[in-house]
Motif scaffolding. Structure first.
Motif, PDB file in Angstrom:
ATOM      1  N   MET A 150      18.182  -1.464  16.788  1.00 48.76           N
ATOM      2  CA  MET A 150      18.585  -0.476  17.953  1.00 48.76           C
ATOM      3  C   MET A 150      17.651  -0.543  19.069  1.00 48.76           C
ATOM      4  N   VAL A 151      16.387  -0.730  18.892  1.00 45.27           N
ATOM      5  CA  VAL A 151      15.354  -0.584  19.939  1.00 45.27           C
ATOM      6  C   VAL A 151      15.770  -2.051  20.934  1.00 45.27           C
ATOM      7  N   ALA A 152      15.890  -3.232  20.027  1.00 46.56           N
ATOM      8  CA  ALA A 152      16.301  -4.403  20.727  1.00 46.56           C
ATOM      9  C   ALA A 152      17.452  -4.202  21.673  1.00 46.56           C
ATOM     10  N   GLN A 153      18.353  -3.631  21.070  1.00 49.62           N
ATOM     11  CA  GLN A 153      19.798  -3.251  21.779  1.00 49.62           C
ATOM     12  C   GLN A 153      19.546  -2.424  23.075  1.00 49.62           C
ATOM     13  N   HIS A 154      18.516  -1.483  22.851  1.00 47.00           N
ATOM     14  CA  HIS A 154      18.484  -0.562  24.024  1.00 47.00           C
ATOM     15  C   HIS A 154      17.637  -1.181  24.953  1.00 47.00           C
ATOM     16  N   GLU A 155      16.789  -2.375  24.636  1.00 49.93           N
ATOM     17  CA  GLU A 155      16.034  -2.853  25.835  1.00 49.93           C
ATOM     18  C   GLU A 155      17.286  -3.863  26.519  1.00 49.93           C
ATOM     19  N   GLN A 156      17.891  -4.556  25.783  1.00 56.15           N
ATOM     20  CA  GLN A 156      18.994  -5.302  26.411  1.00 56.15           C
ATOM     21  C   GLN A 156      19.769  -4.760  27.257  1.00 56.15           C
ATOM     22  N   GLN A 157      19.940  -3.412  26.854  1.00 56.76           N
ATOM     23  CA  GLN A 157      21.117  -2.585  27.711  1.00 56.76           C
ATOM     24  C   GLN A 157      20.443  -2.338  28.957  1.00 56.76           C
ATOM     25  N   HIS A 158      19.169  -1.710  28.789  1.00 56.74           N
ATOM     26  CA  HIS A 158      18.556  -1.627  30.025  1.00 56.74           C
ATOM     27  C   HIS A 158      18.284  -2.789  31.025  1.00 56.74           C
ATOM     28  N   ASP A 159      18.236  -4.048  30.335  1.00 52.39           N
ATOM     29  CA  ASP A 159      18.061  -5.136  31.135  1.00 52.39           C
ATOM     30  C   ASP A 159      19.191  -5.483  31.969  1.00 52.39           C
ATOM     31  N   GLU A 160      20.466  -5.071  31.252  1.00 51.28           N
ATOM     32  CA  GLU A 160      21.734  -5.332  32.194  1.00 51.28           C
ATOM     33  C   GLU A 160      21.758  -4.102  33.089  1.00 51.28           C
ATOM     34  N   THR A 161      21.302  -2.912  32.708  1.00 55.28           N
ATOM     35  CA  THR A 161      21.408  -2.149  33.977  1.00 55.28           C
ATOM     36  C   THR A 161      20.300  -2.621  35.124  1.00 55.28           C
ATOM     37  N   MET A 162      19.311  -2.980  34.753  1.00 57.55           N
ATOM     38  CA  MET A 162      18.154  -3.453  35.888  1.00 57.55           C
ATOM     39  C   MET A 162      18.761  -4.719  36.568  1.00 57.55           C
ATOM     40  N   LEU A 163      19.877  -5.617  35.696  1.00 54.00           N
ATOM     41  CA  LEU A 163      20.380  -6.692  36.564  1.00 54.00           C
ATOM     42  C   LEU A 163      21.503  -5.978  37.426  1.00 54.00           C
ATOM     43  N   ALA A 164      21.964  -4.815  37.287  1.00 55.28           N
ATOM     44  CA  ALA A 164      22.975  -4.265  38.054  1.00 55.28           C
ATOM     45  C   ALA A 164      22.373  -3.607  39.165  1.00 55.28           C
ATOM     46  N   THR A 165      21.150  -3.281  39.091  1.00 60.70           N
ATOM     47  CA  THR A 165      20.230  -2.811  40.090  1.00 60.70           C
ATOM     48  C   THR A 165      19.878  -3.944  41.051  1.00 60.70           C
ATOM     49  N   HIS A 166      19.666  -5.074  40.556  1.00 59.00           N
ATOM     50  CA  HIS A 166      19.411  -6.312  41.295  1.00 59.00           C
ATOM     51  C   HIS A 166      20.601  -6.641  42.077  1.00 59.00           C
ATOM     52  N   GLN A 167      21.700  -6.448  41.712  1.00 63.59           N
ATOM     53  CA  GLN A 167      23.034  -6.684  42.222  1.00 63.59           C
ATOM     54  C   GLN A 167      23.273  -5.714  43.424  1.00 63.59           C
ATOM     55  N   LEU A 168      22.778  -4.486  43.475  1.00 66.46           N
ATOM     56  CA  LEU A 168      22.802  -3.505  44.638  1.00 66.46           C
ATOM     57  C   LEU A 168      21.406  -3.640  45.325  1.00 66.46           C
ATOM     58  N   ARG A 169      20.730  -4.371  45.132  1.00 69.07           N
ATOM     59  CA  ARG A 169      19.549  -4.398  46.042  1.00 69.07           C
ATOM     60  C   ARG A 169      19.975  -5.425  47.057  1.00 69.07           C
ATOM     61  N   SER A 170      19.291  -4.821  48.478  1.00 69.12           N
ATOM     62  CA  SER A 170      19.388  -5.723  49.566  1.00 69.12           C
ATOM     63  C   SER A 170      18.244  -6.542  49.815  1.00 69.12           C
ATOM     64  N   GLY A 171      18.421  -7.464  50.546  1.00 77.40           N
ATOM     65  CA  GLY A 171      17.083  -8.609  50.705  1.00 77.40           C
ATOM     66  C   GLY A 171      17.504 -10.032  50.480  1.00 77.40           C
ATOM     67  N   THR A 172      16.279 -10.650  50.297  1.00 73.66           N
ATOM     68  CA  THR A 172      16.611 -12.199  50.152  1.00 73.66           C
ATOM     69  C   THR A 172      16.978 -12.445  48.586  1.00 73.66           C
ATOM     70  N   PRO A 173      17.830 -13.510  48.210  1.00 71.88           N
ATOM     71  CA  PRO A 173      17.973 -13.636  46.817  1.00 71.88           C
ATOM     72  C   PRO A 173      16.674 -13.902  46.226  1.00 71.88           C
ATOM     73  N   VAL A 174      16.653 -13.360  44.940  1.00 68.40           N
ATOM     74  CA  VAL A 174      15.379 -13.673  44.158  1.00 68.40           C
ATOM     75  C   VAL A 174      15.804 -14.218  42.764  1.00 68.40           C
ATOM     76  N   LEU A 175      16.969 -13.985  42.136  1.00 66.89           N
ATOM     77  CA  LEU A 175      17.276 -14.536  40.818  1.00 66.89           C
ATOM     78  C   LEU A 175      18.176 -15.650  40.982  1.00 66.89           C
ATOM     79  N   ASP A 176      17.954 -16.629  40.066  1.00 68.47           N
ATOM     80  CA  ASP A 176      18.545 -17.905  40.107  1.00 68.47           C
ATOM     81  C   ASP A 176      19.232 -18.304  38.502  1.00 68.47           C
ATOM     82  N   ALA A 177      20.231 -19.108  38.492  1.00 65.84           N
ATOM     83  CA  ALA A 177      20.621 -19.481  37.228  1.00 65.84           C
ATOM     84  C   ALA A 177      21.590 -20.653  37.487  1.00 65.84           C
ATOM     85  N   PRO A 178      21.822 -21.673  36.761  1.00 65.89           N
ATOM     86  CA  PRO A 178      22.802 -22.781  36.758  1.00 65.89           C
ATOM     87  C   PRO A 178      24.344 -21.972  36.680  1.00 65.89           C
ATOM     88  N   PRO A 179      25.421 -22.661  37.412  1.00 66.88           N
ATOM     89  CA  PRO A 179      26.559 -22.149  37.259  1.00 66.88           C
ATOM     90  C   PRO A 179      27.102 -22.348  35.980  1.00 66.88           C
TER      91      PRO A 179
END
Ligand SMILES: [Fe+2]
Length: 441
Positions: A136-165
């Motif tokens: 449950m705790v591992a899932q909770h952390e990952q769910q917040h990680d997804e929420t943090m990823l959504a915060t990154h999507q809302l953030r303005s400024g230069t790109p800071v995340l990178d991943a292959p297509p």
């Protein structure tokens, strides 16, 4: 396998899940400077530094204090990080732990938890049975990680995340829809060790005949809805949805902007043409519902979605995942933030369900037509605030996980929910329709 060996394997699995979650939390918070960590990028989200310390606080409450029976690490901050005490909008004004303090706190908690894990009994009471609280705790952390990823999507400024297509479509032509004959199937689970209370118990549901889209609705298809005046015609919209569409001035998915005759989108600070063959993402339930009506269809119910994903007509049983009972791998589904976008439709043929429905797991969360409710026999566990307090018509259910969902927090039975106006989450949809008896041959 001996009991000892089995338990050792379980402890290893827990440790791997916890480590994977922590690596991701660190990557998401180390990607930006301290200013960015404490800032609120949107009223809809917490400052990233709140999520980080909240992850540690939940871990402390459940694993250090409850399972481990140890002394509290920071009992003084419980109230600050209680999501029910402080709505997201008010979190930046709280006396939160600063970035260095928050990082030190989550590290200290984790050290204690790994120690608890090495000796904790994994049976005897439901909270620890098959390491449930750890899962449950591992899932909770990952769910917040997804929420943090959504915060990154809302953030303005230069790109800071990178991943292959992600992988491209195989190019193989798929039928537009799959017809599912009427009949019962097993919905939910009573055996999945880390399934949350709202996924339980397993129960039989009779589902009438229906047809469901083989793949999620694409950007290309969604652009046709826009071009046909879909946003200007109240006929397609739910009454509340139309009022919201007018008030909020919706004209396209969130993060899209006009570019001549076409559209551009902003994705983690990169501006690029909208790719026609990717599932549409960042649409509200109201937009999904309007599109479906315009297309002469409707959103699938939650039971229809789960039957399309899990039901194996050859055996009559429900699988853990569309492809079978094995954990997701890279060629089965676009999960875990391996890629920073959904994959083109048709990119994961190996992940299709026995009924022939593709990309149900990963890529985009899929809005369903259903409100969040408890299954027959539902029992709140381990606390009412996990899901029971959200039951009712206010929340719509989403299924299947997105490219930003980790495998530990995603399976055929997993249920997510949100308000029908929400668009910052990685949500898209697919359509369904009733089937006439003469279509069944
Ligand atoms: Fe939380």
């Amino acid at each position: 396998m001996s009991v000892e060996l089995e338990e050792e394997k379980l402890r290893d699995a827990v440790e791997r899940a916890l480590r994977r979650a922590r690596e991701r939390s660190i990557a998401l918070t180390d990607a930006v400077d301290d200013d960015d960590l404490v800032r609120q990028h949107s009223k809809l989200m917490s400052p990233l530094v709140w999520d980080l310390a909240h992850i540690g606080n939940q871990e402390e409450l459940w694993l250090v204090r409850d399972v481990g029976g140890r002394e509290p690490v920071r009992i003084d901050i419980d109230e600050l990080y209680d999501a029910f005490q402080h709505p997201r909008a008010s979190r930046p004004s709280l006396p939160l732990l600063g970035p260095a303090e928050a990082r030190g706190y989550v590290r200290e908690v984790r050290d204690k938890v790994l120690d608890v894990l090495s000796s904790a009994k994994l049976e005897g009471r439901p909270l620890v049975e098959r390491a449930f609280a750890f899962g449950m705790v591992a899932q909770h952390e990952q769910q917040h990680d997804e929420t943090m990823l959504a915060t990154h999507q809302l953030r303005s400024g230069t790109p800071v995340l990178d991943a292959p297509p992600p992988p491209r479509s195989t190019g193989r032509r798929l039928p537009a829809e799959v017809i599912v004959p009427a009949g019962p199937f097993t919905m939910g689970t009573s055996t999945e060790p880390w399934a949350l209370d709202n996924e339980r118990p397993a129960h039989q549901v009779h589902v009438g005949a229906f047809a469901i889209d083989t793949v999620p609705v694409t950007n290309g298809a969604y652009q046709r809805f826009i071009a046909a005046g879909g946003y200007d015609d109240p006929r397609w919209w739910h009454e509340t949805g139309w009022a919201h569409r007018i008030e909020a001035g919706l004209v396209a998915p969130r993060f899209w902007q006009r570019d001549g005759d076409g559209w551009l989108r902003t994705r983690f600070s990169v501006v690029e043409p909208v790719p026609a063959d990717e599932p549409v993402v960042h649409v509200s339930w109201y937009e999904a519902d309007a599109y479906a009506r315009w297309a002469g269809r409707r959103l699938p119910t939650e039971a229809e979605w789960e039957k399309a994903a899990r039901f194996d007509p050859a055996t009559g049983r429900s699988r853990r995942f569309p492809w079978g009972d094995e954990e997701p791998t890279d060629n089965l589904a676009n999960l875990g933030q391996r890629h920073l976008r959904p994959a083109e439709v048709g990119a994961y043929p190996a992940g299709a369900s026995p009924l022939g429905v593709h990309q149900l797991i990963g890529d985009v969360w899929e809005w369903t037509g259903s409100d969040l409710a408890g299954y027959p026999g539902f029992a709140a566990f381990p606390y009412r605030e996990y899901s029971e307090v959200f039951f009712g018509p206010e929340y719509k259910v989403l299924r299947g996980g997105s490219f930003g969902t980790d495998a530990v927090a995603c399976r055929g039975t997993f249920r997510n929910w949100d308000y029908p106006i929400r668009r910052q989450i990685f949500a898209g949809f697919r359509c369904a329709r009733d089937v006439r008896p003469d279509e069944l041959g």
